[in-house]
Design an enzyme around this catalytic site. Structure first.
Site, PDB file in Angstrom:
ATOM      1  N   HIS A 132     -32.083  48.138   7.552  1.00 42.47           N
ATOM      2  CA  HIS A 132     -33.364  47.669   8.087  1.00 42.47           C
ATOM      3  C   HIS A 132     -33.168  47.420   9.590  1.00 42.47           C
ATOM      4  O   HIS A 132     -32.061  47.106  10.030  1.00 42.47           O
ATOM      5  CB  HIS A 132     -33.701  46.355   7.363  1.00 42.47           C
ATOM      6  CG  HIS A 132     -35.041  45.769   7.679  1.00 42.47           C
ATOM      7  ND1 HIS A 132     -35.298  45.087   8.848  1.00 42.47           N
ATOM      8  CD2 HIS A 132     -36.187  45.744   6.950  1.00 42.47           C
ATOM      9  CE1 HIS A 132     -36.565  44.658   8.814  1.00 42.47           C
ATOM     10  NE2 HIS A 132     -37.119  45.048   7.681  1.00 42.47           N
ATOM     11  N   ASP A 209     -26.473  41.879   4.764  1.00 35.10           N
ATOM     12  CA  ASP A 209     -27.905  41.565   4.761  1.00 35.10           C
ATOM     13  C   ASP A 209     -28.341  41.440   3.310  1.00 35.10           C
ATOM     14  O   ASP A 209     -28.441  42.432   2.587  1.00 35.10           O
ATOM     15  CB  ASP A 209     -28.659  42.687   5.489  1.00 35.10           C
ATOM     16  CG  ASP A 209     -30.182  42.537   5.384  1.00 35.10           C
ATOM     17  OD1 ASP A 209     -30.649  41.600   4.716  1.00 35.10           O
ATOM     18  OD2 ASP A 209     -30.887  43.383   5.966  1.00 35.10           O
ATOM     19  N   GLN A 212     -32.753  41.695   0.227  1.00 32.20           N
ATOM     20  CA  GLN A 212     -33.301  42.307  -0.987  1.00 32.20           C
ATOM     21  C   GLN A 212     -32.434  42.029  -2.214  1.00 32.20           C
ATOM     22  O   GLN A 212     -32.737  42.527  -3.296  1.00 32.20           O
ATOM     23  CB  GLN A 212     -33.432  43.832  -0.798  1.00 32.20           C
ATOM     24  CG  GLN A 212     -34.316  44.251   0.355  1.00 32.20           C
ATOM     25  CD  GLN A 212     -35.798  43.986   0.106  1.00 32.20           C
ATOM     26  OE1 GLN A 212     -36.209  43.695  -1.017  1.00 32.20           O
ATOM     27  NE2 GLN A 212     -36.590  44.068   1.153  1.00 32.20           N
ATOM     28  N   LYS A 235     -39.025  36.379   0.438  1.00 35.07           N
ATOM     29  CA  LYS A 235     -38.895  37.420  -0.587  1.00 35.07           C
ATOM     30  C   LYS A 235     -38.426  36.832  -1.925  1.00 35.07           C
ATOM     31  O   LYS A 235     -38.363  37.537  -2.921  1.00 35.07           O
ATOM     32  CB  LYS A 235     -37.928  38.512  -0.124  1.00 35.07           C
ATOM     33  CG  LYS A 235     -38.421  39.283   1.116  1.00 35.07           C
ATOM     34  CD  LYS A 235     -37.480  40.413   1.457  1.00 35.07           C
ATOM     35  CE  LYS A 235     -37.622  40.910   2.890  1.00 35.07           C
ATOM     36  NZ  LYS A 235     -38.865  41.640   3.141  1.00 35.07           N
ATOM     37  N   CYS A 373     -39.523  49.748   8.239  1.00 36.57           N
ATOM     38  CA  CYS A 373     -38.578  49.210   9.234  1.00 36.57           C
ATOM     39  C   CYS A 373     -37.199  49.840   9.068  1.00 36.57           C
ATOM     40  O   CYS A 373     -36.176  49.157   9.192  1.00 36.57           O
ATOM     41  CB  CYS A 373     -38.474  47.689   9.155  1.00 36.57           C
ATOM     42  SG  CYS A 373     -40.020  46.848   9.471  1.00 36.57           S
TER      43      CYS A 373
END
Lengths: 415, 154
Positions: A132, A209, A212, A235, A373
Protein backbone atom coordinates in the site's frame (compact mmCIF):
# COMPACT_ATOMS: atom_id res chain seq x y z
CA UNK A 1 -27.02 -21.49 1.00
CA UNK A 2 -26.84 -22.52 4.61
CA UNK A 3 -24.29 -21.14 7.00
CA UNK A 4 -23.98 -24.36 8.93
CA UNK A 5 -20.60 -26.02 8.93
CA UNK A 6 -18.16 -27.35 11.43
CA UNK A 7 -16.09 -24.21 11.89
CA UNK A 8 -18.92 -21.70 11.79
CA UNK A 9 -20.95 -23.72 14.26
CA UNK A 10 -21.91 -21.60 17.21
CA UNK A 11 -21.51 -18.44 15.16
CA UNK A 12 -24.89 -16.76 15.48
CA UNK A 13 -24.81 -14.56 12.40
CA UNK A 14 -28.18 -12.95 13.10
CA UNK A 15 -27.06 -11.88 16.53
CA UNK A 16 -23.75 -10.61 15.21
CA UNK A 17 -25.44 -8.58 12.49
CA UNK A 18 -27.86 -7.10 15.01
CA UNK A 19 -24.82 -5.60 16.75
CA UNK A 20 -24.12 -3.41 13.69
CA UNK A 21 -26.83 -0.77 13.26
CA UNK A 22 -25.62 0.33 9.83
CA UNK A 23 -25.97 -3.12 8.29
CA UNK A 24 -29.75 -2.78 8.53
CA UNK A 25 -29.95 0.23 6.21
CA UNK A 26 -31.06 0.29 2.62
CA UNK A 27 -29.60 2.20 -0.33
CA UNK A 28 -30.86 3.41 -3.71
CA UNK A 29 -34.48 3.21 -2.74
CA UNK A 30 -35.18 -0.03 -1.02
CA UNK A 31 -32.17 -2.21 -1.74
CA UNK A 32 -30.70 -3.87 1.34
CA UNK A 33 -27.10 -2.78 1.81
CA UNK A 34 -24.54 -5.48 1.01
CA UNK A 35 -21.37 -4.05 2.50
CA UNK A 36 -18.32 -5.67 0.92
CA UNK A 37 -15.82 -2.85 1.33
CA UNK A 38 -14.40 -4.04 4.63
CA UNK A 39 -10.77 -3.80 3.55
CA UNK A 40 -11.44 -0.10 3.13
CA UNK A 41 -13.08 0.35 6.50
CA UNK A 42 -15.15 -1.90 8.73
CA UNK A 43 -18.57 -1.09 10.14
CA UNK A 44 -18.87 -0.41 13.87
CA UNK A 45 -20.89 -2.37 16.43
CA UNK A 46 -23.27 -0.41 18.66
CA UNK A 47 -21.00 -0.96 21.68
CA UNK A 48 -18.19 0.97 19.93
CA UNK A 49 -20.50 3.77 18.84
CA UNK A 50 -21.86 3.97 22.40
CA UNK A 51 -18.35 4.10 23.83
CA UNK A 52 -17.44 7.12 21.69
CA UNK A 53 -20.75 8.77 22.44
CA UNK A 54 -20.51 7.93 26.12
CA UNK A 55 -17.06 9.42 26.36
CA UNK A 56 -18.29 12.81 25.17
CA UNK A 57 -21.49 12.61 27.21
CA UNK A 58 -20.00 11.55 30.53
CA UNK A 59 -16.24 11.53 30.64
CA UNK A 60 -14.81 14.13 28.29
CA UNK A 61 -11.54 15.47 29.66
CA UNK A 62 -7.93 15.54 28.57
CA UNK A 63 -5.58 12.75 29.49
CA UNK A 64 -2.82 12.84 32.09
CA UNK A 65 -3.01 16.60 32.59
CA UNK A 66 -5.30 17.32 35.47
CA UNK A 67 -5.94 15.77 38.83
CA UNK A 68 -9.73 15.90 38.62
CA UNK A 69 -11.81 12.79 38.38
CA UNK A 70 -12.81 13.23 34.74
CA UNK A 71 -9.20 13.44 33.62
CA UNK A 72 -8.42 10.32 35.57
CA UNK A 73 -11.32 8.49 33.93
CA UNK A 74 -10.26 9.67 30.47
CA UNK A 75 -6.68 8.59 31.16
CA UNK A 76 -7.89 5.19 32.31
CA UNK A 77 -9.92 4.77 29.15
CA UNK A 78 -7.02 5.76 26.92
CA UNK A 79 -4.47 3.59 28.74
CA UNK A 80 -7.08 0.84 28.98
CA UNK A 81 -7.26 0.82 25.18
CA UNK A 82 -3.47 0.57 25.00
CA UNK A 83 -3.53 -2.39 27.37
CA UNK A 84 -6.33 -4.08 25.39
CA UNK A 85 -4.53 -3.58 22.07
CA UNK A 86 -1.22 -4.79 23.51
CA UNK A 87 -2.91 -7.93 24.76
CA UNK A 88 -4.73 -8.36 21.45
CA UNK A 89 -1.53 -8.38 19.37
CA UNK A 90 0.47 -10.18 22.09
CA UNK A 91 2.92 -7.37 22.76
CA UNK A 92 5.36 -7.99 25.58
CA UNK A 93 3.94 -5.03 27.44
CA UNK A 94 1.71 -2.02 26.83
CA UNK A 95 4.85 0.14 26.94
CA UNK A 96 5.82 -1.34 23.57
CA UNK A 97 2.74 0.10 21.90
CA UNK A 98 2.65 3.66 20.55
CA UNK A 99 -0.89 4.82 19.89
CA UNK A 100 -1.16 6.58 16.53
CA UNK A 101 -3.85 7.87 14.20
CA UNK A 102 -3.47 4.72 12.11
CA UNK A 103 -1.00 2.78 10.01
CA UNK A 104 0.08 5.78 7.96
CA UNK A 105 1.11 7.67 11.08
CA UNK A 106 2.88 4.56 12.33
CA UNK A 107 4.95 4.05 9.18
CA UNK A 108 5.78 7.75 9.04
CA UNK A 109 6.87 7.63 12.67
CA UNK A 110 9.28 4.82 11.87
CA UNK A 111 10.47 6.66 8.76
CA UNK A 112 11.31 9.89 10.57
CA UNK A 113 12.16 8.73 14.09
CA UNK A 114 13.92 5.48 13.40
CA UNK A 115 15.07 5.38 9.81
CA UNK A 116 16.03 8.91 8.78
CA UNK A 117 18.73 9.39 11.46
CA UNK A 118 20.27 6.06 10.40
CA UNK A 119 20.11 6.53 6.60
CA UNK A 120 23.22 7.28 4.58
CA UNK A 121 23.64 7.93 0.86
CA UNK A 122 23.56 4.64 -1.03
CA UNK A 123 21.40 2.92 1.57
CA UNK A 124 18.09 1.40 0.62
CA UNK A 125 14.74 0.25 1.94
CA UNK A 126 13.31 -3.03 0.68
CA UNK A 127 9.57 -3.38 0.18
CA UNK A 128 7.47 -5.66 -2.02
CA UNK A 129 5.52 -5.01 -5.17
CA UNK A 130 2.23 -5.46 -3.32
CA UNK A 131 2.59 -2.66 -0.75
CA UNK A 132 0.00 0.00 0.00
CA UNK A 133 1.20 3.56 -0.59
CA UNK A 134 1.45 4.01 3.20
CA UNK A 135 4.27 1.46 3.13
CA UNK A 136 6.02 3.02 0.12
CA UNK A 137 5.81 6.80 0.20
CA UNK A 138 7.22 7.44 3.71
CA UNK A 139 10.38 5.52 2.77
CA UNK A 140 10.68 7.49 -0.47
CA UNK A 141 10.31 10.78 1.39
CA UNK A 142 13.06 10.09 3.92
CA UNK A 143 15.12 8.32 1.27
CA UNK A 144 15.16 11.47 -0.85
CA UNK A 145 16.48 13.46 2.10
CA UNK A 146 19.28 11.03 2.76
CA UNK A 147 20.18 9.94 -0.77
CA UNK A 148 18.80 6.46 -0.18
CA UNK A 149 16.63 4.47 -2.56
CA UNK A 150 13.63 2.20 -2.44
CA UNK A 151 13.58 -1.22 -4.03
CA UNK A 152 10.72 -3.65 -4.38
CA UNK A 153 10.85 -7.44 -4.38
CA UNK A 154 8.80 -9.04 -7.16
CA UNK A 155 5.62 -11.07 -6.92
CA UNK A 156 4.42 -13.81 -9.22
CA UNK A 157 1.28 -13.81 -11.37
CA UNK A 158 -0.77 -15.45 -8.61
CA UNK A 159 0.10 -12.57 -6.34
CA UNK A 160 2.54 -14.38 -4.08
CA UNK A 161 5.78 -12.77 -2.98
CA UNK A 162 8.88 -14.28 -4.59
CA UNK A 163 10.42 -14.97 -1.21
CA UNK A 164 13.70 -16.23 -2.67
CA UNK A 165 14.12 -12.97 -4.57
CA UNK A 166 13.12 -10.95 -1.54
CA UNK A 167 15.79 -12.69 0.52
CA UNK A 168 18.36 -12.21 -2.24
CA UNK A 169 17.59 -8.49 -2.17
CA UNK A 170 18.40 -8.26 1.57
CA UNK A 171 21.84 -6.90 0.75
CA UNK A 172 24.07 -4.96 3.20
CA UNK A 173 22.75 -1.59 1.93
CA UNK A 174 19.25 -2.38 3.21
CA UNK A 175 18.51 -0.39 6.38
CA UNK A 176 14.91 -1.54 6.72
CA UNK A 177 12.64 -4.15 5.18
CA UNK A 178 8.94 -3.26 5.12
CA UNK A 179 6.37 -5.87 4.15
CA UNK A 180 2.63 -6.11 4.38
CA UNK A 181 1.19 -8.95 6.43
CA UNK A 182 -1.86 -9.21 4.15
CA UNK A 183 -2.22 -7.49 0.77
CA UNK A 184 -5.17 -5.08 0.64
CA UNK A 185 -5.69 -5.81 -3.07
CA UNK A 186 -4.72 -9.45 -3.51
CA UNK A 187 -5.55 -10.82 -0.09
CA UNK A 188 -2.18 -12.58 -0.10
CA UNK A 189 -0.95 -13.54 3.37
CA UNK A 190 2.82 -13.23 3.29
CA UNK A 191 5.09 -15.89 4.85
CA UNK A 192 6.37 -13.62 7.59
CA UNK A 193 8.16 -16.28 9.61
CA UNK A 194 10.50 -16.99 6.70
CA UNK A 195 10.91 -13.30 5.89
CA UNK A 196 11.57 -12.37 9.51
CA UNK A 197 14.12 -15.14 9.95
CA UNK A 198 16.02 -13.98 6.86
CA UNK A 199 15.99 -10.36 8.03
CA UNK A 200 17.12 -11.30 11.53
CA UNK A 201 19.96 -13.39 10.18
CA UNK A 202 21.28 -10.32 8.33
CA UNK A 203 20.58 -7.86 11.13
CA UNK A 204 18.04 -5.96 9.04
CA UNK A 205 15.05 -4.61 10.95
CA UNK A 206 11.65 -5.65 9.62
CA UNK A 207 8.48 -3.57 9.67
CA UNK A 208 5.18 -5.32 9.05
CA UNK A 209 2.07 -3.47 7.86
CA UNK A 210 -0.67 -5.26 9.73
CA UNK A 211 -3.61 -3.12 8.57
CA UNK A 212 -5.36 -5.99 6.82
CA UNK A 213 -4.27 -8.71 9.23
CA UNK A 214 -5.20 -7.54 12.73
CA UNK A 215 -8.95 -7.37 11.93
CA UNK A 216 -9.05 -10.85 10.42
CA UNK A 217 -6.73 -13.23 12.25
CA UNK A 218 -5.03 -13.77 15.58
CA UNK A 219 -1.77 -11.81 15.48
CA UNK A 220 1.18 -12.44 17.76
CA UNK A 221 3.78 -9.77 17.01
CA UNK A 222 6.51 -11.42 19.06
CA UNK A 223 6.00 -14.82 17.48
CA UNK A 224 6.19 -13.20 14.03
CA UNK A 225 9.73 -12.14 14.78
CA UNK A 226 9.43 -8.64 13.29
CA UNK A 227 10.75 -5.42 14.80
CA UNK A 228 7.86 -3.05 14.03
CA UNK A 229 4.20 -3.84 13.53
CA UNK A 230 1.83 -1.11 12.31
CA UNK A 231 -1.96 -1.32 12.28
CA UNK A 232 -5.10 0.76 12.11
CA UNK A 233 -8.21 0.81 14.28
CA UNK A 234 -10.94 1.65 11.80
CA UNK A 235 -10.54 -1.60 9.86
CA UNK A 236 -11.05 -3.60 13.09
CA UNK A 237 -14.46 -2.17 13.99
CA UNK A 238 -12.92 0.81 15.79
CA UNK A 239 -13.26 4.54 15.10
CA UNK A 240 -11.26 6.29 12.38
CA UNK A 241 -8.14 8.12 13.50
CA UNK A 242 -6.92 5.32 15.76
CA UNK A 243 -4.17 2.75 15.40
CA UNK A 244 -0.82 1.75 16.71
CA UNK A 245 2.82 0.98 16.24
CA UNK A 246 4.31 -1.91 18.15
CA UNK A 247 8.08 -2.12 18.43
CA UNK A 248 10.40 -3.91 20.76
CA UNK A 249 11.21 -1.84 23.83
CA UNK A 250 14.90 -1.39 23.13
CA UNK A 251 14.15 -0.09 19.64
CA UNK A 252 11.65 2.46 20.91
CA UNK A 253 14.07 3.52 23.63
CA UNK A 254 16.66 4.24 20.95
CA UNK A 255 14.33 6.40 18.82
CA UNK A 256 14.15 10.18 19.00
CA UNK A 257 10.73 11.82 18.79
CA UNK A 258 9.35 12.95 15.43
CA UNK A 259 6.50 15.18 16.62
CA UNK A 260 7.19 17.54 19.47
CA UNK A 261 4.73 19.15 21.82
CA UNK A 262 2.83 18.56 25.00
CA UNK A 263 2.56 15.15 26.69
CA UNK A 264 5.79 13.80 25.24
CA UNK A 265 8.28 15.66 27.40
CA UNK A 266 9.88 15.23 30.78
CA UNK A 267 11.18 18.75 31.15
CA UNK A 268 11.22 21.70 28.77
CA UNK A 269 13.76 24.50 29.03
CA UNK A 270 14.41 27.11 26.41
CA UNK A 271 17.94 25.71 26.17
CA UNK A 272 16.65 22.22 25.47
CA UNK A 273 14.16 19.57 26.53
CA UNK A 274 14.22 16.04 27.79
CA UNK A 275 11.66 13.54 26.67
CA UNK A 276 9.30 11.11 28.27
CA UNK A 277 9.95 7.40 28.06
CA UNK A 278 8.33 5.49 25.21
CA UNK A 279 5.57 5.23 24.23
CA UNK A 280 4.55 8.67 25.54
CA UNK A 281 7.57 10.21 23.82
CA UNK A 282 5.90 9.59 20.48
CA UNK A 283 2.44 10.81 21.41
CA UNK A 284 2.70 14.59 21.34
CA UNK A 285 -0.46 16.62 21.78
CA UNK A 286 -3.94 15.60 22.78
CA UNK A 287 -4.70 12.20 21.31
CA UNK A 288 -7.98 10.86 19.88
CA UNK A 289 -9.22 9.88 23.34
CA UNK A 290 -12.81 9.21 22.32
CA UNK A 291 -11.59 7.15 19.40
CA UNK A 292 -9.41 5.00 21.60
CA UNK A 293 -12.25 4.61 24.10
CA UNK A 294 -14.13 3.09 21.15
CA UNK A 295 -11.19 1.03 19.93
CA UNK A 296 -10.68 -0.50 23.37
CA UNK A 297 -14.29 -1.67 23.26
CA UNK A 298 -13.84 -2.92 19.67
CA UNK A 299 -10.98 -5.14 20.84
CA UNK A 300 -13.20 -6.61 23.53
CA UNK A 301 -15.94 -7.16 20.98
CA UNK A 302 -13.64 -9.04 18.58
CA UNK A 303 -12.20 -11.09 21.44
CA UNK A 304 -15.73 -11.92 22.51
CA UNK A 305 -16.40 -13.52 19.15
CA UNK A 306 -12.89 -14.93 18.95
CA UNK A 307 -10.32 -14.30 16.25
CA UNK A 308 -10.11 -17.99 15.37
CA UNK A 309 -13.81 -18.07 14.69
CA UNK A 310 -13.67 -14.80 12.76
CA UNK A 311 -10.85 -16.16 10.60
CA UNK A 312 -12.66 -19.45 10.00
CA UNK A 313 -15.91 -17.77 9.00
CA UNK A 314 -14.16 -15.36 6.64
CA UNK A 315 -12.31 -18.25 5.02
CA UNK A 316 -15.64 -19.95 4.34
CA UNK A 317 -17.04 -16.76 2.83
CA UNK A 318 -13.89 -16.42 0.69
CA UNK A 319 -14.08 -19.97 -0.62
CA UNK A 320 -17.78 -19.72 -1.36
CA UNK A 321 -17.64 -16.30 -3.09
CA UNK A 322 -14.51 -17.24 -5.07
CA UNK A 323 -16.08 -20.42 -6.41
CA UNK A 324 -19.26 -18.63 -7.42
CA UNK A 325 -17.48 -15.66 -9.03
CA UNK A 326 -15.31 -18.00 -11.07
CA UNK A 327 -18.47 -19.22 -12.79
CA UNK A 328 -19.11 -15.74 -14.24
CA UNK A 329 -17.96 -15.77 -17.89
CA UNK A 330 -15.08 -13.39 -18.57
CA UNK A 331 -14.38 -12.77 -14.89
CA UNK A 332 -10.75 -12.76 -13.85
CA UNK A 333 -9.65 -12.81 -10.23
CA UNK A 334 -6.49 -10.82 -9.49
CA UNK A 335 -4.72 -12.50 -6.60
CA UNK A 336 -4.92 -16.25 -6.21
CA UNK A 337 -2.34 -16.93 -3.55
CA UNK A 338 -2.58 -20.26 -1.78
CA UNK A 339 -2.87 -18.49 1.55
CA UNK A 340 -5.14 -15.48 1.33
CA UNK A 341 -7.57 -13.36 3.32
CA UNK A 342 -11.19 -12.71 2.30
CA UNK A 343 -10.35 -10.11 -0.34
CA UNK A 344 -11.34 -10.71 -3.96
CA UNK A 345 -10.11 -8.32 -6.64
CA UNK A 346 -11.65 -8.97 -10.01
CA UNK A 347 -12.10 -7.70 -13.53
CA UNK A 348 -14.58 -8.55 -16.23
CA UNK A 349 -13.48 -8.62 -19.82
CA UNK A 350 -14.94 -5.67 -21.69
CA UNK A 351 -16.11 -3.89 -18.53
CA UNK A 352 -14.32 -1.08 -16.77
CA UNK A 353 -13.90 -1.47 -13.00
CA UNK A 354 -15.68 1.80 -12.22
CA UNK A 355 -18.67 0.90 -14.38
CA UNK A 356 -18.88 -2.41 -12.58
CA UNK A 357 -18.67 -0.78 -9.17
CA UNK A 358 -21.35 1.79 -10.02
CA UNK A 359 -23.67 -0.93 -11.33
CA UNK A 360 -23.04 -3.06 -8.22
CA UNK A 361 -23.76 -0.03 -6.07
CA UNK A 362 -27.12 0.40 -7.82
CA UNK A 363 -27.91 -3.13 -6.63
CA UNK A 364 -26.96 -2.18 -3.09
CA UNK A 365 -23.59 -3.95 -3.24
CA UNK A 366 -20.77 -1.72 -1.95
CA UNK A 367 -17.34 -2.65 -3.30
CA UNK A 368 -14.29 -0.56 -3.98
CA UNK A 369 -13.03 0.11 -7.46
CA UNK A 370 -9.79 1.79 -8.38
CA UNK A 371 -6.12 1.36 -7.67
CA UNK A 372 -6.60 0.68 -3.93
CA UNK A 373 -3.61 2.91 -3.07
CA UNK A 374 -1.32 0.35 -4.69
CA UNK A 375 -0.16 1.86 -8.00
CA UNK A 376 2.97 -0.34 -8.31
CA UNK A 377 0.81 -3.45 -7.99
CA UNK A 378 -1.64 -2.23 -10.65
CA UNK A 379 1.35 -1.54 -12.90
CA UNK A 380 2.52 -5.13 -12.38
CA UNK A 381 -0.81 -6.52 -13.52
CA UNK A 382 -1.08 -3.94 -16.31
CA UNK A 383 -4.52 -2.78 -15.23
CA UNK A 384 -5.57 0.72 -14.17
CA UNK A 385 -8.08 -0.48 -11.63
CA UNK A 386 -9.86 -3.49 -10.22
CA UNK A 387 -13.13 -4.11 -8.43
CA UNK A 388 -12.57 -5.43 -4.94
CA UNK A 389 -15.03 -7.25 -2.74
CA UNK A 390 -13.72 -7.65 0.80
CA UNK A 391 -15.53 -9.60 3.48
CA UNK A 392 -15.88 -9.36 7.23
CA UNK A 393 -17.20 -11.93 9.68
CA UNK A 394 -20.60 -10.19 9.70
CA UNK A 395 -21.12 -10.80 5.99
CA UNK A 396 -23.34 -13.67 4.89
CA UNK A 397 -23.38 -16.27 2.17
CA UNK A 398 -26.57 -14.63 0.90
CA UNK A 399 -24.57 -11.43 0.48
CA UNK A 400 -21.98 -13.32 -1.54
CA UNK A 401 -24.91 -14.51 -3.69
CA UNK A 402 -26.12 -10.92 -4.04
CA UNK A 403 -22.64 -9.91 -5.19
CA UNK A 404 -22.59 -12.63 -7.81
CA UNK A 405 -26.11 -11.79 -9.03
CA UNK A 406 -25.18 -8.11 -9.31
CA UNK A 407 -22.00 -8.99 -11.22
CA UNK A 408 -24.03 -11.10 -13.66
CA UNK A 409 -26.42 -8.22 -14.21
CA UNK A 410 -23.65 -5.65 -14.64
CA UNK A 411 -21.93 -7.91 -17.11
CA UNK A 412 -25.08 -8.27 -19.17
CA UNK A 413 -25.32 -4.48 -19.38
CA UNK A 414 -21.69 -3.74 -20.17
CA UNK A 415 -19.97 -6.63 -21.82
CA UNK B 1 -37.05 -10.30 -16.61
CA UNK B 2 -35.11 -8.12 -18.99
CA UNK B 3 -31.63 -8.09 -17.56
CA UNK B 4 -30.18 -5.80 -20.17
CA UNK B 5 -32.11 -2.72 -19.11
CA UNK B 6 -30.99 -0.62 -16.18
CA UNK B 7 -33.63 0.80 -13.85
CA UNK B 8 -34.62 4.44 -13.54
CA UNK B 9 -32.04 6.37 -11.55
CA UNK B 10 -29.18 4.52 -13.18
CA UNK B 11 -26.48 6.50 -14.96
CA UNK B 12 -26.47 3.67 -17.50
CA UNK B 13 -29.55 4.70 -19.47
CA UNK B 14 -30.32 2.95 -22.72
CA UNK B 15 -28.73 5.71 -24.87
CA UNK B 16 -25.59 5.64 -22.74
CA UNK B 17 -25.25 1.88 -23.05
CA UNK B 18 -25.98 1.97 -26.76
CA UNK B 19 -23.22 4.52 -27.38
CA UNK B 20 -20.85 2.65 -25.05
CA UNK B 21 -21.42 -0.70 -26.79
CA UNK B 22 -21.21 0.59 -30.36
CA UNK B 23 -19.54 3.98 -30.27
CA UNK B 24 -19.77 6.37 -33.21
CA UNK B 25 -16.69 8.21 -34.51
CA UNK B 26 -14.32 5.72 -32.92
CA UNK B 27 -11.41 5.69 -35.36
CA UNK B 28 -8.39 7.71 -36.37
CA UNK B 29 -8.52 10.66 -38.77
CA UNK B 30 -6.48 10.62 -41.96
CA UNK B 31 -6.12 14.35 -41.83
CA UNK B 32 -5.71 15.59 -38.29
CA UNK B 33 -5.41 19.35 -37.64
CA UNK B 34 -5.74 19.23 -33.88
CA UNK B 35 -5.61 16.48 -31.27
CA UNK B 36 -5.34 15.98 -27.55
CA UNK B 37 -5.00 13.10 -25.10
CA UNK B 38 -7.31 12.99 -22.12
CA UNK B 39 -6.23 10.91 -19.17
CA UNK B 40 -7.76 10.28 -15.77
CA UNK B 41 -4.92 8.31 -14.27
CA UNK B 42 -6.65 7.46 -11.00
CA UNK B 43 -9.65 6.05 -12.86
CA UNK B 44 -7.71 4.52 -15.69
CA UNK B 45 -9.60 6.36 -18.43
CA UNK B 46 -7.61 7.23 -21.55
CA UNK B 47 -8.99 8.96 -24.61
CA UNK B 48 -7.54 10.60 -27.70
CA UNK B 49 -9.62 13.04 -29.72
CA UNK B 50 -8.58 14.07 -33.23
CA UNK B 51 -10.11 16.90 -35.28
CA UNK B 52 -10.13 18.18 -38.82
CA UNK B 53 -10.71 21.92 -38.81
CA UNK B 54 -12.08 24.18 -41.52
CA UNK B 55 -11.86 27.93 -40.82
CA UNK B 56 -11.76 27.32 -37.09
CA UNK B 57 -14.76 24.99 -37.14
CA UNK B 58 -14.83 21.26 -36.52
CA UNK B 59 -15.19 19.53 -39.88
CA UNK B 60 -14.46 16.04 -38.61
CA UNK B 61 -14.20 14.47 -35.15
CA UNK B 62 -12.90 11.09 -34.12
CA UNK B 63 -11.79 9.48 -30.90
CA UNK B 64 -10.13 6.38 -29.57
CA UNK B 65 -10.50 5.34 -25.96
CA UNK B 66 -9.61 2.79 -23.37
CA UNK B 67 -12.07 3.94 -20.81
CA UNK B 68 -15.23 3.30 -18.86
CA UNK B 69 -18.65 3.18 -20.49
CA UNK B 70 -19.48 6.71 -19.39
CA UNK B 71 -16.39 8.22 -21.01
CA UNK B 72 -16.83 6.24 -24.22
CA UNK B 73 -20.53 7.08 -24.47
CA UNK B 74 -19.91 10.77 -23.84
CA UNK B 75 -17.17 10.83 -26.50
CA UNK B 76 -19.49 9.12 -28.99
CA UNK B 77 -22.39 11.48 -28.26
CA UNK B 78 -20.11 14.50 -28.39
CA UNK B 79 -19.07 13.57 -31.91
CA UNK B 80 -22.73 13.68 -32.91
CA UNK B 81 -23.09 17.26 -31.68
CA UNK B 82 -19.98 19.24 -32.47
CA UNK B 83 -19.52 19.14 -36.24
CA UNK B 84 -19.53 22.74 -37.45
CA UNK B 85 -18.81 24.07 -33.95
CA UNK B 86 -16.03 26.56 -33.24
CA UNK B 87 -14.27 26.85 -29.87
CA UNK B 88 -16.90 29.21 -28.46
CA UNK B 89 -19.75 26.91 -29.42
CA UNK B 90 -18.01 23.93 -27.78
CA UNK B 91 -17.38 26.02 -24.67
CA UNK B 92 -21.06 26.99 -24.52
CA UNK B 93 -22.07 23.33 -24.87
CA UNK B 94 -19.59 22.32 -22.17
CA UNK B 95 -21.13 24.86 -19.79
CA UNK B 96 -24.57 23.39 -20.46
CA UNK B 97 -23.25 19.88 -19.91
CA UNK B 98 -21.66 20.87 -16.58
CA UNK B 99 -24.94 22.45 -15.50
CA UNK B 100 -26.75 19.25 -16.42
CA UNK B 101 -24.31 17.16 -14.40
CA UNK B 102 -24.45 19.30 -11.28
CA UNK B 103 -28.22 19.64 -11.52
CA UNK B 104 -28.37 23.40 -11.86
CA UNK B 105 -30.35 23.20 -15.13
CA UNK B 106 -33.50 21.16 -15.75
CA UNK B 107 -33.16 18.32 -18.24
CA UNK B 108 -35.65 19.89 -20.71
CA UNK B 109 -33.33 22.87 -21.01
CA UNK B 110 -30.66 20.48 -22.19
CA UNK B 111 -32.20 20.04 -25.65
CA UNK B 112 -29.04 21.48 -27.19
CA UNK B 113 -27.17 18.56 -25.67
CA UNK B 114 -28.91 15.90 -27.73
CA UNK B 115 -28.15 12.40 -26.44
CA UNK B 116 -25.74 13.92 -23.92
CA UNK B 117 -28.82 14.82 -21.86
CA UNK B 118 -28.95 11.12 -20.95
CA UNK B 119 -26.19 11.86 -18.43
CA UNK B 120 -28.64 13.78 -16.23
CA UNK B 121 -28.63 10.90 -13.73
CA UNK B 122 -25.03 11.72 -12.84
CA UNK B 123 -26.45 14.38 -10.54
CA UNK B 124 -26.75 11.54 -8.04
CA UNK B 125 -23.28 10.12 -8.83
CA UNK B 126 -20.78 12.93 -8.28
CA UNK B 127 -17.83 10.51 -8.23
CA UNK B 128 -18.55 9.55 -11.84
CA UNK B 129 -19.08 13.02 -13.34
CA UNK B 130 -15.41 13.34 -14.20
CA UNK B 131 -15.79 10.32 -16.51
CA UNK B 132 -18.47 11.97 -18.62
CA UNK B 133 -16.58 15.27 -18.56
CA UNK B 134 -13.31 13.86 -19.86
CA UNK B 135 -14.22 13.95 -23.60
CA UNK B 136 -15.33 17.60 -23.31
CA UNK B 137 -12.10 18.54 -21.53
CA UNK B 138 -10.08 16.70 -24.16
CA UNK B 139 -11.93 18.33 -27.05
CA UNK B 140 -11.43 21.78 -25.51
CA UNK B 141 -7.73 21.02 -25.02
CA UNK B 142 -7.42 20.05 -28.69
CA UNK B 143 -9.10 23.29 -29.78
CA UNK B 144 -6.86 25.31 -27.42
CA UNK B 145 -3.76 23.60 -28.75
CA UNK B 146 -3.06 21.79 -25.47
CA UNK B 147 -1.76 18.24 -25.79
CA UNK B 148 -3.22 16.88 -22.55
CA UNK B 149 -6.37 17.06 -20.48
CA UNK B 150 -7.70 15.55 -17.28
CA UNK B 151 -10.82 15.95 -15.18
CA UNK B 152 -9.23 14.56 -12.04
CA UNK B 153 -8.16 17.08 -9.46
CA UNK B 154 -4.44 17.21 -8.95
Amino acid sequence: MSTSSAVAAGFDIDRVRADFPLLARTVHGNKPLVYLDNANTAQKPACVIDAVNGFYRERNANVARAVHVLSEEATNLYEGARNALARFIHAGSAQELVLTSGTTMATNLVAYSYLLPRLKPGDSVLVTRMEHHANIVPWQLVGQRAGATLKAAPIDARGELRVDEFIAMLTPDVRLAAVTHVSNVLGTVNPLAEIAAACRKRGIPLLVDGSQAVPHMAVDVRALGCDFYAFTGHKMCGPTGTGGLWARREILADMMPFFGGGEMIREVRIEGSTFADPPGRFEAGTPNIAGFAGLGVAVGYLEGIGMQRIAAREQELLAYATARLKQVPGLRIIGEAAHKAAVISFLIEGAHAHDLATLLDLEGVAVRSGHHCAHPLMQFYGVPATCRASFAFYNTFAEADALVAAVHKARSLLA
Amino acid sequence: MNETRAEAGSPYRAQVLAHARTPLHQHALRRCDAAADGRNALCGDNIRIELTLREGRIADYAFRAEACALTVAAASMLGERVRGFDLRAVQALAVQFDQLLDGSVAVEAGAELGDLAAFAELVAFPARRKCARLPFATLLAALHGDAHASTEEA
